[in-house]
Design an enzyme around this catalytic site. Structure first.
Site, mmCIF file in Angstrom:
data_model
loop_
_atom_site.group_PDB
_atom_site.id
_atom_site.type_symbol
_atom_site.label_atom_id
_atom_site.label_comp_id
_atom_site.label_asym_id
_atom_site.label_seq_id
_atom_site.Cartn_x
_atom_site.Cartn_y
_atom_site.Cartn_z
ATOM 1 N N SER A 1 -118.022 52.046 31.570
ATOM 2 C CA SER A 1 -119.185 51.154 31.516
ATOM 3 C C SER A 1 -119.398 50.663 30.088
ATOM 4 O O SER A 1 -119.406 51.446 29.145
ATOM 5 C CB SER A 1 -120.423 51.911 31.997
ATOM 6 O OG SER A 1 -121.550 51.067 31.914
ATOM 7 N N MET B 1 -126.071 48.599 21.664
ATOM 8 C CA MET B 1 -126.130 47.305 22.356
ATOM 9 C C MET B 1 -127.513 47.099 22.980
ATOM 10 O O MET B 1 -128.003 45.982 23.039
ATOM 11 C CB MET B 1 -125.067 47.241 23.459
ATOM 12 C CG MET B 1 -123.633 47.559 23.019
ATOM 13 S SD MET B 1 -122.989 46.446 21.774
ATOM 14 C CE MET B 1 -122.857 44.941 22.704
ATOM 15 N N CYS C 1 -127.892 57.016 28.017
ATOM 16 C CA CYS C 1 -127.740 56.130 26.859
ATOM 17 C C CYS C 1 -128.697 56.600 25.754
ATOM 18 O O CYS C 1 -129.897 56.727 25.997
ATOM 19 C CB CYS C 1 -128.066 54.693 27.269
ATOM 20 S SG CYS C 1 -127.906 53.555 25.896
ATOM 21 N N ASN D 1 -121.636 60.225 27.878
ATOM 22 C CA ASN D 1 -122.076 59.003 27.210
ATOM 23 C C ASN D 1 -121.956 59.224 25.696
ATOM 24 O O ASN D 1 -121.537 60.299 25.254
ATOM 25 C CB ASN D 1 -123.516 58.662 27.615
ATOM 26 C CG ASN D 1 -123.748 57.153 27.605
ATOM 27 O OD1 ASN D 1 -123.322 56.451 26.678
ATOM 28 N ND2 ASN D 1 -124.422 56.654 28.615
ATOM 29 N N GLY E 1 -113.418 59.138 23.590
ATOM 30 C CA GLY E 1 -112.305 59.213 22.645
ATOM 31 C C GLY E 1 -110.921 59.126 23.233
ATOM 32 O O GLY E 1 -109.946 59.402 22.537
#
Ligand SMILES: Cc1cc2nc3c(=O)[nH]c(=O)nc-3n(C[C@H](O)[C@H](O)[C@H](O)COP(=O)(O)O)c2cc1C
Length: 315
Positions: free
Chosen positions: A16, A68, A125, A190, A245
């Site tokens: 995502s 973002m 997030c 996340n 990663g």
């Protein structure tokens, strides 16, 4: 291989937010060989996201930072993009969703019925702002309510994307609450954070939002540990998707050995294709003498558990 209710060609999916929220971004995930596509997180209303700079890379230091702020065209706008995508491609497609409360998540889940193959619930997030993202995903009871609402309103598999920004006990409590409420899978992890970098000339934060989440190679050891802990505790009950990663075939195998069934790639998707990483993983698998990906899943868990026992962390 079967993952989240569909046949995936290989274990390397597009995470995502890795590519844009709109059709061209989704398409580029396919043309660059992703076995499955997870959309940018969708909210009920359109969001512009945070002011820039919103994505900074520190390649020499092995990480990227982003804030973002979940820019996306909102549920209605995204439904149009998803339909256009599905007219052209038969690639497993999963929608990431975020809201402020169980009711908001339920409305999103209902609105996406029949539009996608599954959902990924973003309660992780670290820079979405007050009342969203990781603020929800550190509260086991609330995560349980959200997952119950989503599972009841949707007609396919549901994964819950977890934050690494918690201690081990809270992580397992949140994950268990998600599973008890009916989650079919867990996505881990996340971005780590919130993180801060400072511009020495202006004495101001580098990121427009002030803080952001850390991704890329430096996140990998944290993500691997989270995946392995989840796999030990809940691996018999749910599928686990590893993210954090991944940029090479060896990284893929490391996540699979930690108990992930498949992986997702975000940061490395800037300069590596998903199919290239998958091919590397297949070669590395053969070099190590394994027959197929299924064989390697969880291979490191017995010895990991033994070492944790010596630390007194498992019974
Ligand atoms: C620019 C950017 C945007 C992201 N947007 C989202 C998002 O909308 N929803 C989400 O759940 N994760 C989002 N992520 C997190 C990634 O899906 C992933 O969990 C994280 O970056 C770790 O993987 P990586 O090291 O491969 O980047 C974003 C990451 C980046 C770098």
């Amino acid at each position: 291989m079967r993952v989240l209710g569909r046949e995936w060609r290989h274990p390397v999916a597009c995470a995502s937010g890795a590519l844009a929220a709109h059709l061209p971004g989704l398409e580029s995930a396919v043309t660059r060989g992703a076995s499955a596509v997870f959309t940018k997180t969708i909210t009920e209303e359109p969001r512009d996201g945070h002011p820039g700079p919103a994505f900074l890379t520190f390649d020499d230091e092995g990480y990227a930072l982003n804030a973002m702020g979940l820019p996306n065209p909102g549920l209605e706008g995204m439904r149009r993009e998803l339909r256009a995508f599905r007219e052209r491609y038969d690639v497993p497609l999963y929608a990431s969703i975020a809201a402020e409360d169980p009711e908001g998540f339920e409305r999103l889940a209902r609105g996406l019925r029949g539009e996608v193959d599954g959902l990924e619930v973003n309660v992780s997030c670290p820079h979405a702002g007050r009342g969203m993202g990781a603020e929800l995903g550190t509260d086991p009871e609330l995560v349980g309510e959200i997952v119950e609402a989503v599972v009841g309103a949707f007609d396919g598999p549901v994964s819950v994307k977890l934050t690494p920004n918690v201690d081990r006990r809270t992580l397992l409590e949140v994950a268990a609450a998600a599973v008890d409420a009916g989650a079919d899978a867990l996505t881990a992890v996340n971005t780590l954070g919130p993180c801060l970098r400072i511009d020495l000339r202006t004495a101001s934060p580098l990121l427009g939002a002030g803080v952001g989440g850390l991704s890329g190679p430096a996140l990998k050891p944290v993500a691997l540990r989270v995946v392995a802990d989840l796999a030990l505790e809940l691996g018999d009950e749910v599928e686990i998707l590893g993210v954090g990663g991944v940029r090479s075939g060896e990284d893929v195998l490391e996540f699979l050995m930690a108990g992930a069934r498949a992986v997702q790639v975000a940061t490395a998707a800037r300069d590596r294709s998903f199919s290239e990483i998958a091919r590397e993983a297949e070669r590395a698998l053969r070099d190590l003498g394994y027959g197929d990906f299924e064989e390697v899943i969880g291979a490191a868990l017995p010895e990991y558990e033994e070492r944790l026992r010596r630390l007194g962390w498992v019974g």
